[in-house]
Design an enzyme around this catalytic site. Structure first.
Site, PDB file in Angstrom:
ATOM      1  N   ARG A 229      15.927  35.867  72.566  1.00  0.00           N
ATOM      2  CA  ARG A 229      16.632  35.570  71.319  1.00  0.00           C
ATOM      3  C   ARG A 229      15.928  36.272  70.159  1.00  0.00           C
ATOM      4  NH1 ARG A 229      20.345  34.271  73.822  1.00  0.00           N
ATOM      5  NH2 ARG A 229      21.428  32.288  73.929  1.00  0.00           N
ATOM      6  N   HIS A 277      22.708  43.037  72.323  1.00  0.00           N
ATOM      7  CA  HIS A 277      22.814  41.753  73.048  1.00  0.00           C
ATOM      8  C   HIS A 277      23.714  41.900  74.288  1.00  0.00           C
ATOM      9  CE1 HIS A 277      22.468  37.125  72.439  1.00  0.00           C
ATOM     10  NE2 HIS A 277      22.646  37.394  73.729  1.00  0.00           N
TER      11      HIS A 277
HETATM   12  P1  NDP Z   1      14.839  28.629  81.701  1.00  0.00           P
HETATM   13  O1  NDP Z   1      15.047  27.367  80.926  1.00  0.00           O
HETATM   14  O2  NDP Z   1      15.204  28.638  83.145  1.00  0.00           O
HETATM   15  O3  NDP Z   1      13.295  29.063  81.620  1.00  0.00           O
HETATM   16  C1  NDP Z   1      12.556  28.973  80.445  1.00  0.00           C
HETATM   17  C2  NDP Z   1      11.092  29.281  80.748  1.00  0.00           C
HETATM   18  O4  NDP Z   1      10.375  29.340  79.509  1.00  0.00           O
HETATM   19  C3  NDP Z   1      10.407  28.199  81.604  1.00  0.00           C
HETATM   20  O5  NDP Z   1       9.530  28.796  82.515  1.00  0.00           O
HETATM   21  C4  NDP Z   1       9.618  27.404  80.560  1.00  0.00           C
HETATM   22  O6  NDP Z   1       8.441  26.801  81.073  1.00  0.00           O
HETATM   23  C5  NDP Z   1       9.227  28.510  79.608  1.00  0.00           C
HETATM   24  N1  NDP Z   1       8.897  27.946  78.279  1.00  0.00           N
HETATM   25  C6  NDP Z   1       9.686  27.247  77.449  1.00  0.00           C
HETATM   26  N2  NDP Z   1       9.025  26.889  76.325  1.00  0.00           N
HETATM   27  C7  NDP Z   1       7.771  27.377  76.482  1.00  0.00           C
HETATM   28  C8  NDP Z   1       6.607  27.321  75.683  1.00  0.00           C
HETATM   29  N3  NDP Z   1       6.593  26.698  74.489  1.00  0.00           N
HETATM   30  N4  NDP Z   1       5.483  27.915  76.140  1.00  0.00           N
HETATM   31  C9  NDP Z   1       5.470  28.534  77.348  1.00  0.00           C
HETATM   32  N5  NDP Z   1       6.558  28.618  78.170  1.00  0.00           N
HETATM   33  C10 NDP Z   1       7.680  28.037  77.725  1.00  0.00           C
HETATM   34  O7  NDP Z   1      15.608  29.764  80.898  1.00  0.00           O
HETATM   35  P2  NDP Z   1      16.268  31.101  81.486  1.00  0.00           P
HETATM   36  O8  NDP Z   1      15.238  31.833  82.256  1.00  0.00           O
HETATM   37  O9  NDP Z   1      17.556  30.792  82.169  1.00  0.00           O
HETATM   38  O10 NDP Z   1      16.656  31.874  80.130  1.00  0.00           O
HETATM   39  C11 NDP Z   1      15.683  32.240  79.160  1.00  0.00           C
HETATM   40  C12 NDP Z   1      16.371  32.692  77.882  1.00  0.00           C
HETATM   41  O11 NDP Z   1      16.991  33.957  78.054  1.00  0.00           O
HETATM   42  C13 NDP Z   1      17.540  31.810  77.425  1.00  0.00           C
HETATM   43  O12 NDP Z   1      17.067  30.661  76.740  1.00  0.00           O
HETATM   44  C14 NDP Z   1      18.340  32.726  76.535  1.00  0.00           C
HETATM   45  O13 NDP Z   1      17.957  32.571  75.194  1.00  0.00           O
HETATM   46  C15 NDP Z   1      17.962  34.124  77.007  1.00  0.00           C
HETATM   47  N6  NDP Z   1      19.121  34.882  77.532  1.00  0.00           N
HETATM   48  C16 NDP Z   1      19.451  36.082  76.945  1.00  0.00           C
HETATM   49  C17 NDP Z   1      20.505  36.841  77.420  1.00  0.00           C
HETATM   50  C18 NDP Z   1      20.828  38.185  76.848  1.00  0.00           C
HETATM   51  O14 NDP Z   1      21.862  38.766  77.173  1.00  0.00           O
HETATM   52  N7  NDP Z   1      19.998  38.759  76.015  1.00  0.00           N
HETATM   53  C19 NDP Z   1      21.314  36.369  78.551  1.00  0.00           C
HETATM   54  C20 NDP Z   1      20.877  35.112  79.117  1.00  0.00           C
HETATM   55  C21 NDP Z   1      19.817  34.401  78.613  1.00  0.00           C
HETATM   56  P3  NDP Z   1       8.508  25.438  81.959  1.00  0.00           P
HETATM   57  O15 NDP Z   1       9.409  25.738  83.120  1.00  0.00           O
HETATM   58  O16 NDP Z   1       7.113  25.231  82.375  1.00  0.00           O
HETATM   59  O17 NDP Z   1       9.099  24.376  81.083  1.00  0.00           O
HETATM   60  C1  OXD Z   2      22.987  33.685  76.973  1.00  0.00           C
HETATM   61  C2  OXD Z   2      23.248  34.947  76.278  1.00  0.00           C
HETATM   62  O1  OXD Z   2      22.205  32.862  76.486  1.00  0.00           O
HETATM   63  O2  OXD Z   2      24.197  35.670  76.670  1.00  0.00           O
HETATM   64  O3  OXD Z   2      23.566  33.489  78.049  1.00  0.00           O
HETATM   65  O4  OXD Z   2      22.530  35.297  75.355  1.00  0.00           O
END
Ligand code: NDP
Ligand code: OXD
Length: 314
Positions: A229, A277
Site C-alpha cells: 500500500r 497498482h
Molecule cells: P496477510 O494478512 O496474509 O499477511 C500479512 C503479513 O504481515 C503477516 O505475516 C503478518 O504477520 C505481517 N505483519 C502485519 N503487521 C505486522 C507488523 N506490525 N510487523 C511485522 N509484520 C507484520 O496479507 P497478504 O499477504 O494477503 O497481503 C498483504 C498486503 O498486500 C495486503 O494487505 C494488501 O495491502 C497488499 N496487496 C496489494 C496488491 C497490489 O496489487 N498491489 C494486491 C493484493 C494485496 P503475522 O502473520 O505474524 O501477524
Molecule cells: C488488494 C489490492 O488489496 O488489489 O487486493 O490492492
C-alpha cells in the site's frame, strides 16, 4: 438473502451480473438499484464511500474485494462486530509473486545501470554476482509474502522474512517483531514490502529504514519493492534516497494518492520503476466463486474463512 455491491473504481454492474449467475437464489443489488437497506445481509466492498454501511442494520457479513482491508477497517462508520472476510486466492498470490520476482531479479541484474549505459551508448560489461550472494528481505510473511519468499529462495536468493510472529518456513531466515527489525534490515539488499497497511506499518519505508539496509552487496545500493500500500511509503524520502544514493532503485506499484499526481518527483527518476497498482488483481471469476462458496457454506454451516482480525487491522 440480499447482497449489495459497493465497488468503487470497479465495474459494479459486471460483478453483479456474475453474482446473479453464481447465486441464483439470492438477490444481488448495486448502488444504482432501488433497495431497502434493511434487506441487505451481505455487502461486497472495495474502497467504501462514507455512507457505505448507512442503514444496513441487518448486515451479517462484509466481503472484501481486495486482499488488503485497510479501506474497510479504518472506515469511520464500520458497523461493530460484523465479520469481515478478505480475498485470498492462489491466482492473486501467483500474480503477486510474478511481480515481486520480476522486480527483485531486475534489481539484482542491475537494470538501472544498464539503462543508464544504454542512454550513453556505453558498452561496459559488469557481471552481476550470483543470486546466492543477494539477500532479499520480505516484510510480511502472510499469504503473499510466504509464496514470494519461497519462490525467490527456489531461484537461489538468500531470503529472509519479517513478520509479527515466527512462521517456521523452510529455507527462509525469519525475524519477527519490532525488536528484530534492525537485524533484518542490516542483512537486506533488496527489501520487499508485502505488509498490510496498519498504524504500525505506516511510513515504514522511510529514510531511517533505508539507512539501515546492507550497503556492500548491490553495486548501485540497496533497493526496495513495494506492492502493498502507498501508506507504507514516505514518498518524499524515497525521492531523496533515490537521488542521493541511499537507495539504488525502487519499484513502486502503490502510492499514497492514486493515480500518482503528475507533480510527484518520483515520475522523473530513472531509478524509480512505477506501475499503476497492477501487481495483482482480484479476478472476477475467482472473486465470484470464492464469495459464492463462502455464502453457501455460511448459510449451511455458519462457517466463514479468511476472517479479518479488526483489532490487528488485517
Ligand atoms: P496477510 O494478512 O496474509 O499477511 C500479512 C503479513 O504481515 C503477516 O505475516 C503478518 O504477520 C505481517 N505483519 C502485519 N503487521 C505486522 C507488523 N506490525 N510487523 C511485522 N509484520 C507484520 O496479507 P497478504 O499477504 O494477503 O497481503 C498483504 C498486503 O498486500 C495486503 O494487505 C494488501 O495491502 C497488499 N496487496 C496489494 C496488491 C497490489 O496489487 N498491489 C494486491 C493484493 C494485496 P503475522 O502473520 O505474524 O501477524
Ligand atoms: C488488494 C489490492 O488489496 O488489489 O487486493 O490492492
Amino acid at each position: 438473502m440480499t447482497m449489495l455491491m459497493h465497488l468503487s473504481d470497479v465495474n459494479e454492474q459486471e460483478w453483479a451480473a456474475a453474482f446473479r449467475q453464481a447465486l441464483p437464489n439470492h438477490k444481488i443489488v448495486t448502488r444504482q438499484d432501488h433497495f431497502d437497506p434493511q434487506e441487505i445481509k451481505y455487502i461486497y466492498v472495495w474502497k467504501p464511500e462514507d455512507d457505505a454501511f448507512n442503514g444496513l442494520d441487518n448486515l451479517e457479513v462484509i466481503f472484501s474485494l481486495g486482499a488488503g482491508v485497510d479501506g474497510i477497517v479504518k472506515h469511520p462508520r464500520l458497523p461493530k462486530n460484523i465479520p469481515i472476510v478478505r480475498f485470498v486466492d492462489d491466482e492473486l498470490t501467483q500474480c503477486m509473486t510474478d511481480y515481486v520476482v520480476a522486480n527483485v531479479t531486475m534489481h539484482h541484474r542491475q537494470a538501472t545501470r544498464y539503462k543508464r549505459d544504454q542512454a550513453q551508448k556505453n558498452w561496459s560489461q559488469y557481471y552481476p554476482e550470483r543470486a546466492s550472494t543477494i539477500n532479499v528481505g520480505i516484510m510480511g510473511l502472510g499469504q503473499l509474502g510466504k509464496d514470494a519468499a519461497e519462490k525467490l529462495a527456489m531461484l537461489g536468493y538468500n531470503v529472509a522474512g519479517w513478520s509479527r510472529s515466527p512462521k517456521g518456513i523452510d529455507g527462509i531466515t525469519e525475524f519477527s517483531g519490532v525488536d528484530q527489525f534492525d537485524a533484518f534490515l542490516a542483512r537486506t539488499d533488496i527489501l520487499v514490502c508485502l505488509l498490510p497497511y496498519t498504524p504500525e506499518t505506516e511510513d515504514i519505508l522511510c529514510l531511517e529504514t533505508f539507512k539501515k539496509l546492507r550497503r556492500d552487496a548491490l553495486p548501485g545500493g540497496p533497493c526496495i519493492v513495494n506492492a502493498a500500500r502507498g501508506g507504507h511509503q514516505n514518498e518524499e524520502e524515497i525521492a531523496v534516497a533515490l537521488k542521493d544514493g541511499t537507495l539504488g532503485a525502487a519499484s513502486l506499484d502503490v502510492f499514497k494518492v492514486e493515480p500518482l499526481p503528475a507533480e510527484s518527483p518520483l515520475w522523473a527518476l530513472d531509478n524509480c520503476y512505477i506501475t499503476p497498482h497492477i501487481a495483482a488483481i482480484s479476478g472476477l471469476d475467482a472473486g465470484v466463486k470464492l464469495v459464492a462458496d463462502q455464502i453457501n457454506r455460511y448459510e449451511a454451516t455458519g462457517e466463514l474463512r479468511h476472517l479479518v482480525d479488526v483489532s490487528k487491522g488485517y
